[in-house]
Design an enzyme around this catalytic site. Structure first.
Site, PDB file in Angstrom:
ATOM      1  CG  ASN A  33      -1.737   1.215   1.410  1.00  0.00           C
ATOM      2  OD1 ASN A  33      -1.812   2.043   0.498  1.00  0.00           O
ATOM      3  ND2 ASN A  33      -2.380   1.348   2.554  1.00  0.00           N
ATOM      4  CD  GLU A  85      -3.024   5.574   6.656  1.00  0.00           C
ATOM      5  OE1 GLU A  85      -2.972   5.639   5.414  1.00  0.00           O
ATOM      6  OE2 GLU A  85      -2.133   5.033   7.345  1.00  0.00           O
ATOM      7  CG  HIS A 140      -5.895   2.002   5.121  1.00  0.00           C
ATOM      8  ND1 HIS A 140      -5.464   2.971   5.998  1.00  0.00           N
ATOM      9  CD2 HIS A 140      -4.885   1.103   5.007  1.00  0.00           C
ATOM     10  CE1 HIS A 140      -4.237   2.661   6.380  1.00  0.00           C
ATOM     11  NE2 HIS A 140      -3.857   1.548   5.794  1.00  0.00           N
ATOM     12  N   GLY A 150       2.182   2.341  10.731  1.00  0.00           N
ATOM     13  CA  GLY A 150       3.147   3.418  10.569  1.00  0.00           C
ATOM     14  C   GLY A 150       3.821   3.850  11.858  1.00  0.00           C
ATOM     15  CD  GLU A 179      -3.712  -2.453   7.315  1.00  0.00           C
ATOM     16  OE1 GLU A 179      -2.590  -2.692   6.860  1.00  0.00           O
ATOM     17  OE2 GLU A 179      -4.351  -1.432   7.042  1.00  0.00           O
ATOM     18  CE  LYS A 218      -0.247   3.272   4.694  1.00  0.00           C
ATOM     19  NZ  LYS A 218      -0.166   3.370   6.147  1.00  0.00           N
ATOM     20  CB  SER A 278       4.926  -1.627  12.110  1.00  0.00           C
ATOM     21  OG  SER A 278       4.541  -0.264  12.285  1.00  0.00           O
TER      22      SER A 278
HETATM   23  P1  PGA Z   1       2.622   0.314   7.642  1.00  0.00           P
HETATM   24  O1  PGA Z   1       1.183   0.506   6.980  1.00  0.00           O
HETATM   25  O2  PGA Z   1       3.171  -0.991   7.102  1.00  0.00           O
HETATM   26  O3  PGA Z   1       3.437   1.491   7.183  1.00  0.00           O
HETATM   27  O4  PGA Z   1       2.432   0.270   9.104  1.00  0.00           O
HETATM   28  C1  PGA Z   1       0.324  -0.580   6.794  1.00  0.00           C
HETATM   29  C2  PGA Z   1      -0.965  -0.097   6.173  1.00  0.00           C
HETATM   30  O5  PGA Z   1      -1.411   1.006   6.509  1.00  0.00           O
HETATM   31  O6  PGA Z   1      -1.564  -0.785   5.340  1.00  0.00           O
END
Ligand code: PGA
Length: 252
Positions: free
Chosen positions: A9, A99, A97, A175, A169, A11, A215
């Site tokens: 992803n 976010e 997601h 992140g 997640e 982003k 992460s």
């Molecule tokens: P990250 O993001 O691996 O940077 O923690 C995962 C995601 O948001 O899908």
């Protein structure tokens, strides 16, 4: 047998030129991959979809959008429909997601509309679920995930649900550099599979791919993927470097 998948992803990262370069680098690595049964997906920004689609080998890598509109078409300035995504050659779309949930106020009802529009177009949704840190501290993580699945997905028919990929997640791990322990991931994935079995049936549950995200990186992918109910990962930060992403793919 359910499919094992590693999905990136990106982003809101990478210009068009950088994105094309990254996709090519990833493809060069994936060509070397011995186990071709592992699905590799890259989730690019909208503007990259059609260009990346033209240059990659779709037998090695599939493309995902990171979102789609909850409306089918028309006067919705700035939105991108599932039909438009499909027309680029993308096969997947990330929906729900955290976010999108937190920064854009998307609720389960909106996600449910998106899922149905994506399915109508033959796109496979990668549906994200997961609890906030506060919710985990209060031991509410199972209730939260149950509600997200109930309101977001569980009115789908058996046939529709069979096309869904789930991504657990935990929001506190996205992140942040803090990863769920393999035990926490396994415990939740097992719970999710049980819910799918109760709402559909054991066969559908057994065939559902459940990814872990938050992460996930080369140093911890192996211990996460070693769990019986963890079928791969949804990778944010570490998917922006071809070497790291490939190392994660090779972690099974
Ligand atoms: P990250 O993001 O691996 O940077 O923690 C995962 C995601 O948001 O899908």
């Amino acid at each position: 047998m359910r499919k094992r998948i590693v999905a990136g992803n990106w982003k809101m990262n990478k210009t068009l030129k950088e994105g094309i370069e990254l996709a090519k680098e990833i493809e060069l690595q994936v060509e070397k991959q011995e186990d071709k049964s592992i699905g590799v997906i890259i989730g690019t920004p909208f503007i990259h979809l059609s260009e990346v689609s033209k240059i990659i080998n779709h037998n090695l890598i599939s493309i995902a959008a990171q979102n789609c509109s909850s409306e089918p078409k028309g006067a919705f300035t700035g939105e991108v429909s599932a039909e438009m995504i499909k027309s680029t050659g993308a096969k997947y779309v990330i929906i729900g997601h955290s976010e999108r949930r937190s920064y854009f106020d998307e609720d389960n009802k909106t996600m449910n509309k998106k899922v149905k529009l994506a399915l109508e177009q033959g796109l496979k949704p990668i549906f994200c679920i997961g609890e906030l840190l506060d919710e985990r501290k209060q031991n509410k993580q199972f209730d939260v995930v149950n509600k997200q699945l109930n309101e977001g997905l569980f009115d789908l028919t058996d046939e529709e649900f069979s096309k869904i990929i789930l991504a657990y997640e935990p929001v506190w791990a996205i992140g942040t550099g803090e990863t769920a322990t393999p035990q926490q991931a396994q415990e939740m994935h097992e719970y999710i599979r049980k819910l799918v079995s109760e709402n559909y049936n054991a066969e559908i549950a057994d065939n559902t791919t459940i990814l872990y995200g938050g992460s996930c990186k080369p140093s911890n992918a192996q211990e996460l993927f070693a769990n019986i109910d963890v079928d791969g990962g949804l990778i944010g930060g570490a998917s922006l470097k071809a070497d790291d992403f490939f190392e994660i793919i090779n972690s099974f």
